[in-house]
Design a protein around this motif. Structure first.
Motif, short mmCIF file in Angstrom:
data_model
loop_
_atom_site.label_atom_id
_atom_site.label_comp_id
_atom_site.label_asym_id
_atom_site.label_seq_id
_atom_site.Cartn_x
_atom_site.Cartn_y
_atom_site.Cartn_z
N THR A 165 0.83 -1.20 0.00
CA THR A 165 0.00 0.00 0.00
C THR A 165 0.87 1.25 0.00
O THR A 165 0.58 2.22 -0.72
CB THR A 165 -0.93 0.00 1.23
N ALA A 166 1.94 1.23 0.82
CA ALA A 166 2.86 2.37 0.83
C ALA A 166 3.52 2.55 -0.54
O ALA A 166 3.70 3.69 -1.01
CB ALA A 166 3.92 2.16 1.91
N PHE A 167 3.87 1.44 -1.20
CA PHE A 167 4.45 1.53 -2.55
C PHE A 167 3.49 2.20 -3.52
O PHE A 167 3.89 3.05 -4.32
CB PHE A 167 4.81 0.12 -3.02
N LEU A 168 2.22 1.84 -3.44
CA LEU A 168 1.21 2.46 -4.30
C LEU A 168 1.12 3.96 -4.03
O LEU A 168 1.09 4.77 -4.97
CB LEU A 168 -0.15 1.80 -4.05
N ALA A 192 -10.28 -2.93 -3.96
CA ALA A 192 -11.33 -3.80 -4.50
C ALA A 192 -10.73 -4.96 -5.30
O ALA A 192 -11.14 -6.11 -5.14
CB ALA A 192 -12.28 -2.98 -5.38
N VAL A 193 -9.74 -4.65 -6.16
CA VAL A 193 -9.11 -5.70 -6.96
C VAL A 193 -8.37 -6.69 -6.05
O VAL A 193 -8.48 -7.91 -6.22
CB VAL A 193 -8.14 -5.07 -7.98
N PHE A 194 -7.63 -6.16 -5.09
CA PHE A 194 -6.87 -7.01 -4.17
C PHE A 194 -7.81 -7.88 -3.34
O PHE A 194 -7.49 -9.05 -3.03
CB PHE A 194 -6.01 -6.12 -3.27
N LYS A 200 -10.39 -15.15 -4.35
CA LYS A 200 -10.20 -16.27 -5.28
C LYS A 200 -9.14 -17.23 -4.77
O LYS A 200 -9.29 -18.46 -4.87
CB LYS A 200 -9.79 -15.72 -6.65
N LEU A 201 -8.04 -16.68 -4.23
CA LEU A 201 -6.98 -17.53 -3.70
C LEU A 201 -7.48 -18.38 -2.54
O LEU A 201 -7.11 -19.56 -2.42
CB LEU A 201 -5.79 -16.67 -3.26
N ILE A 202 -8.32 -17.80 -1.70
CA ILE A 202 -8.88 -18.56 -0.57
C ILE A 202 -9.76 -19.69 -1.08
O ILE A 202 -9.72 -20.82 -0.58
CB ILE A 202 -9.67 -17.62 0.37
N ASP A 203 -10.57 -19.40 -2.09
CA ASP A 203 -11.47 -20.42 -2.63
C ASP A 203 -10.72 -21.56 -3.30
O ASP A 203 -11.21 -22.70 -3.33
CB ASP A 203 -12.45 -19.78 -3.62
N LYS A 204 -9.54 -21.27 -3.86
CA LYS A 204 -8.79 -22.28 -4.59
C LYS A 204 -7.78 -23.04 -3.74
O LYS A 204 -7.06 -23.90 -4.26
CB LYS A 204 -8.06 -21.62 -5.78
N LEU A 205 -7.70 -22.72 -2.45
CA LEU A 205 -6.72 -23.38 -1.59
C LEU A 205 -7.03 -24.87 -1.46
O LEU A 205 -8.14 -25.26 -1.12
CB LEU A 205 -6.72 -22.74 -0.21
N CYS A 221 -8.01 -5.51 2.98
CA CYS A 221 -8.60 -4.85 1.81
C CYS A 221 -9.92 -4.17 2.16
O CYS A 221 -10.22 -3.08 1.65
CB CYS A 221 -8.82 -5.85 0.69
N LEU A 222 -10.72 -4.80 3.01
CA LEU A 222 -11.99 -4.20 3.43
C LEU A 222 -11.74 -2.88 4.17
O LEU A 222 -12.43 -1.88 3.94
CB LEU A 222 -12.76 -5.16 4.32
N VAL A 223 -10.76 -2.89 5.06
CA VAL A 223 -10.44 -1.68 5.81
C VAL A 223 -9.89 -0.60 4.88
O VAL A 223 -10.29 0.57 4.96
CB VAL A 223 -9.42 -2.01 6.93
#
Length: 388
Positions: A165-168, A192-194, A200-205, A221-223
């Motif tokens: 986030t700091a990089f962005l 939102a994208v993150f 998706k990564l959680i669903d595919k674990l 990401c929500l915060v």
């Protein structure tokens, strides 16, 4: 890539499931102790205060190692100063590897070496690049995500989220006033994208080793999504970064959007949390609602503080009272009754895994066909026919 033995990781999952079953009242304390005794697990600390104590001890150990290296390298003077943080980071990586080989995980000692290595990477890149913030944040993000992937270190995932986030932000600052002006919208889109990527990564674990880390990133990401366009955050950052002064009778550009965003997003979080029974999102929605009220209160104080607090307390009490009254008799869905277990659909699987792993049970094998044939047996006979 994971440094730990997969068998011990699976054992840790089984022990955690046994602990969950014990808290839900499905197994006894003796059974829980028996499972922990039979399954070798990591050297970890569940008590946060003890873990902080070991972290402080680990930090002292790490600092003493770095000090011993510095005594030897100080003769090089300026040349040593340019490379010392790289050496300290390497010492942190070596220490993390040695502790991981001895099955230290979430213990406190390993936290000190892992976080110390990431921090020294940041210092080293800062010295090399004369404090170039974007590059520092990028390398810290890479180092922290490596630490998470290899050592399953949850705090490293938090460091990664903050660093990326700091990089962005630093990248947007390089575009001047235009980048600073559109920063809230870019941060909102990034969050939102993150969020959907981590979802998706959680669903595919296939294995749950990385589940907690991705869940932490998903919650982050929500915060970030809410704070990116919160009216108070945007207005204060506009004054700080752009040097704009909001005079009486005026407001920041797109103020109506930020006002609406400040109040709509927490409500959306609340509705979605209740619909999906997402406890983390529910708590985030409560905090967001409270911060939204504080945001408006910060600029528009309609009532004295003591009156506002009293009215707010009465409203919250009324909401809690009537919610409990309505939900206390419900047996399923949204109910006030305490959960016996967090994942009720996984009870049977967890019990089966614990029992099978503890007693070394094998899957049932279908027996071979018996050489003795049983046949015939009309009516209610037990297998006898009409002839010898």
């Amino acid at each position: 890539m994971i440094v730990y033995d997969k068998k011990i990781l699976d054992n840790q999952i089984l022990v955690d499931e046994a602990d969950t079953l014990y808290k839900g009242g499905f197994i006894s304390k003796e059974q829980k102790k028996f499972v922990k005794k039979e399954l070798p697990v990591f050297k970890s600390q569940e008590n946060i205060l003890v873990r902080i104590g070991f972290f402080l001890l680990g930090s002292m150990l790490y600092s003493s190692i770095c000090g011993a290296i510095s005594i030897v390298g100080m003769n090089a003077e300026n040349a040593y100063f340019q490379i010392c943080c790289y050496i300290f980071a390497a010492a942190g990586f070596v220490g993390s590897e040695l502790l991981a080989k001895q099955n230290y995980h979430n213990h406190g000692l390993d936290d000190a070496f892992i976080l110390g290595a990431v921090l020294n990477i940041g210092f080293a890149i800062g010295i090399t690049t004369d404090g170039y913030e974007s590059v520092i944040a990028l390398f810290m993000a890479v180092a922290s995500v490596f630490m998470f992937i290899r050592y399953l270190h949850l705090l490293s995932m938090l460091v990664f989220c903050l660093a990326i986030t700091a990089f962005l932000f630093f990248q947007m600052f390089e575009f001047g006033d235009i980048g600073r002006a559109i920063l809230p919208f870019v941060a909102m889109i990034f969050a939102a994208v993150f969020y959907f990527v981590t979802k998706k990564l959680i669903d595919k674990l296939n294995k749950s080793y990385y589940y907690n880390g991705f869940l932490l990133a998903n919650s982050f990401c929500l915060v970030l999504f809410y704070l990116s366009c919160n009216y108070m955050v945007v207005r204060e950052l506009s004054e700080e970064l752009l040097g704009t002064e909001v005079k009486p009778g005026t407001d920041i550009p797109f103020s109506f959007f930020f006002y609406a965003f400040t109040f709509i997003v927490p409500v959306v979080y609340l509705v979605q949390a209740l619909r999906t029974k997402d406890r983390i999102m529910l708590w985030i929605s409560f905090l967001a609602i409270g911060f939204s009220i504080y945001t408006i209160r910060f600029y528009y104080a309609v009532l004295p503080v003591e009156v506002a607090l009293t009215l707010g307390g009465l409203i919250l009490f009324a909401i809690a009272y009537f919610s409990i009254k309505k939900l206390k008799e419900k047996e399923s869905g949204l109910t006030f009754k305490p959960d016996r277990i967090n994942h009720s659909d996984a009870i049977l699987n967890a019990e089966a895994l614990v029992v099978a792993s503890t007693f070394g049970m094998k899957p049932e094998v279908k027996p071979q066909d018996s050489p003795m044939e049983f046949g015939g047996g009309g009516f209610s006979g037990g297998g006898s026919g009409e002839s010898f």
